[in-house]
Design a protein around this motif. Structure first.
Motif, short mmCIF file in Angstrom:
data_model
loop_
_atom_site.label_atom_id
_atom_site.label_comp_id
_atom_site.label_asym_id
_atom_site.label_seq_id
_atom_site.Cartn_x
_atom_site.Cartn_y
_atom_site.Cartn_z
N ARG A 264 2.56 10.22 -9.00
CA ARG A 264 1.43 10.16 -8.08
C ARG A 264 0.15 9.97 -8.87
O ARG A 264 0.10 10.25 -10.07
CB ARG A 264 1.31 11.44 -7.24
N LEU B 167 6.44 6.64 -5.42
CA LEU B 167 7.27 7.78 -5.08
C LEU B 167 8.74 7.40 -5.10
O LEU B 167 9.59 8.14 -5.58
CB LEU B 167 6.87 8.33 -3.70
N GLN B 168 9.07 6.22 -4.55
CA GLN B 168 10.44 5.75 -4.54
C GLN B 168 10.91 5.32 -5.94
O GLN B 168 12.09 5.45 -6.27
CB GLN B 168 10.61 4.59 -3.56
N LYS B 169 9.97 4.81 -6.73
CA LYS B 169 10.33 4.30 -8.05
C LYS B 169 10.62 5.44 -9.03
O LYS B 169 11.70 5.49 -9.61
CB LYS B 169 9.21 3.42 -8.60
N SER C 105 4.12 -8.15 1.87
CA SER C 105 3.52 -6.87 2.24
C SER C 105 2.25 -6.70 1.43
O SER C 105 2.30 -6.51 0.22
CB SER C 105 4.50 -5.72 1.95
N THR D 187 1.46 4.25 -2.83
CA THR D 187 1.92 5.62 -2.97
C THR D 187 3.42 5.71 -2.72
O THR D 187 4.17 6.32 -3.49
CB THR D 187 1.18 6.54 -1.98
N GLU D 188 3.88 5.07 -1.64
CA GLU D 188 5.30 5.05 -1.31
C GLU D 188 6.10 4.33 -2.39
O GLU D 188 7.21 4.74 -2.75
CB GLU D 188 5.51 4.38 0.05
N TYR D 189 5.53 3.23 -2.93
CA TYR D 189 6.21 2.43 -3.96
C TYR D 189 6.52 3.30 -5.19
O TYR D 189 7.66 3.33 -5.68
CB TYR D 189 5.33 1.24 -4.34
N PRO E 281 -1.44 3.55 0.95
CA PRO E 281 -0.17 4.17 1.40
C PRO E 281 1.06 3.45 0.86
O PRO E 281 2.03 4.08 0.46
CB PRO E 281 -0.27 4.06 2.93
N ARG E 282 1.01 2.08 0.84
CA ARG E 282 2.18 1.35 0.35
C ARG E 282 2.40 1.56 -1.14
O ARG E 282 3.55 1.67 -1.60
CB ARG E 282 2.01 -0.14 0.66
#
Length: 254
Positions: A42, A36-38, A24, A32-34, A29-30
Motif C-alpha cells: 500500500r 493489493l492483488q499483486k 481500464s 490500490t486494488e492492483y 482505487p484501481r
C-alpha cells in the motif's frame, strides 16, 4: 492518517500502462486494488495521485504522437492515389483522342483518294461513331468508378480525422475530470488531516480526564481511609474510656 509510501513511482507508471492495455483507465482505487492483488503493498493516495499525473503527461504525448503518425501515413496514400487516378485517366483520354484523330485522318485520305464511296463512308462513319460512343461510355464508366473509389477513400480519411478529433476531445475531458478529482481528493485529505488532529486532541483530553478521575478517585479513597482510621481511633478511645469508667464504678461500689 496517510501511511508512508513503499511503492516506487516507476512501478506505479508500469501499473498504469498495464491497466490502459486492459481498457481500464488508471485511478487511485484501481491502482490500490492492483497492488493489493499483486503483493499486498500500500501507499498514500498523494503518492498515487502524483504518479498518475506524471503518467498522464506521457500518455497524452503518446496519443498525440500516434495521431500524428496516422495522419502522416494516410495523407500521402490518398494524395498518391489521387495523382495516379488523374494521370491514368489523362493518359487514357489522350490515347483515345489520338486514335480518333488518326481514324479521321485515314477516312479523310480515303475520301480524297476516291477509294470509298459515299455510302461506305457513311457506314464507316456510323461504325466509328458507334465505336466511339461505346469507348466513351467505357471511359466514362471507368472514370466514374475511379471517382467512387476516390470518394470512398476520402470519406474513410475524413472519418479517421473525425475519430481522432473525438479521441482528442475525450482525452481533454478525462484530463479535466482527473483534475477535478485531484482537487476534491486534496480537499478531502485536508479535511481528513483536520479530523485526525481533532481526534488526537480528543484522545489527549480524554487521557487527561481519565488521569484526573483516577487521581481524584485515589485521593477520595485515601481520604475515606483516613477518616475511617480517625473514626476507629475515636471509637477505640471511647471504648477505652467507657471501660475505665466501668472499673471505677465497680471500685466505688465495693
Amino acid at each position: 492518517m496517510a501511511r508512508k509510501a513503499n511503492i516506487a513511482r516507476e512501478e506505479i507508471h508500469q501499473a498504469c500502462w498495464e491497466l490502459i492495455e486492459k481498457n481500464s483507465f488508471p485511478n487511485i482505487p484501481r491502482l490500490t486494488e492492483y497492488f493489493l492483488q499483486k503483493d499486498g503493498r500500500r501507499c498514500s493516495n498523494t503518492t498515487f495521485l502524483n504518479a498518475i499525473t506524471d503518467w498522464e503527461e506521457a500518455y497524452k504525448e503518446q496519443q498525440q504522437h500516434e495521431l500524428s503518425e496516422l495522419n502522416d501515413v494516410l495523407l500521402p496514400v490518398f494524395k498518391r492515389f489521387s495523382r495516379e487516378v488523374t494521370q491514368n485517366l489523362g493518359k487514357f483520354l489522350d490515347e483515345k483522342s489520338s486514335e480518333i484523330e488518326q481514324h479521321q485522318i485515314r477516312k479523310q485520305d480515303a475520301i480524297q483518294s476516291g477509294y470509298l464511296s459515299l455510302s461506305s463512308v457513311l457506314i464507316e462513319l456510323q461504325i466509328a461513331h458507334d465505336t466511339l460512343s461505346s469507348e466513351h461510355k467505357k471511359v466514362s464508366d471507368e472514370a466514374e468508378l475511379f471517382k467512387q473509389k476516390f470518394a470512398f477513400n476520402e470519406q474513410r480519411y475524413q472519418e479517421v480525422i473525425a475519430q481522432n478529433a473525438v479521441l482528442t476531445s475525450q482525452i481533454k475531458q478525462e484530463q479535466k475530470e482527473h483534475t477535478e478529482l485531484r482537487i476534491n481528493l486534496a480537499q478531502k485529505e485536508v479535511d481528513l488531516a483536520k479530523q485526525d488532529n481533532q481526534l488526537a486532541k480528543l484522545i489527549e483530553e480524554n487521557a487527561k480526564l481519565a488521569a484526573a478521575l483516577e487521581e481524584n478517585q485515589h485521593r477520595k479513597t485515601k481520604d475515606e481511609a483516613k477518616i475511617w482510621q480517625e473514626m476507629t481511633k475515636k471509637l477505640d478511645a471511647l471504648t477505652s474510656s467507657v471501660k475505665t469508667m466501668q472499673r471505677k464504678d465497680r471500685g466505688t461500689k465495693q
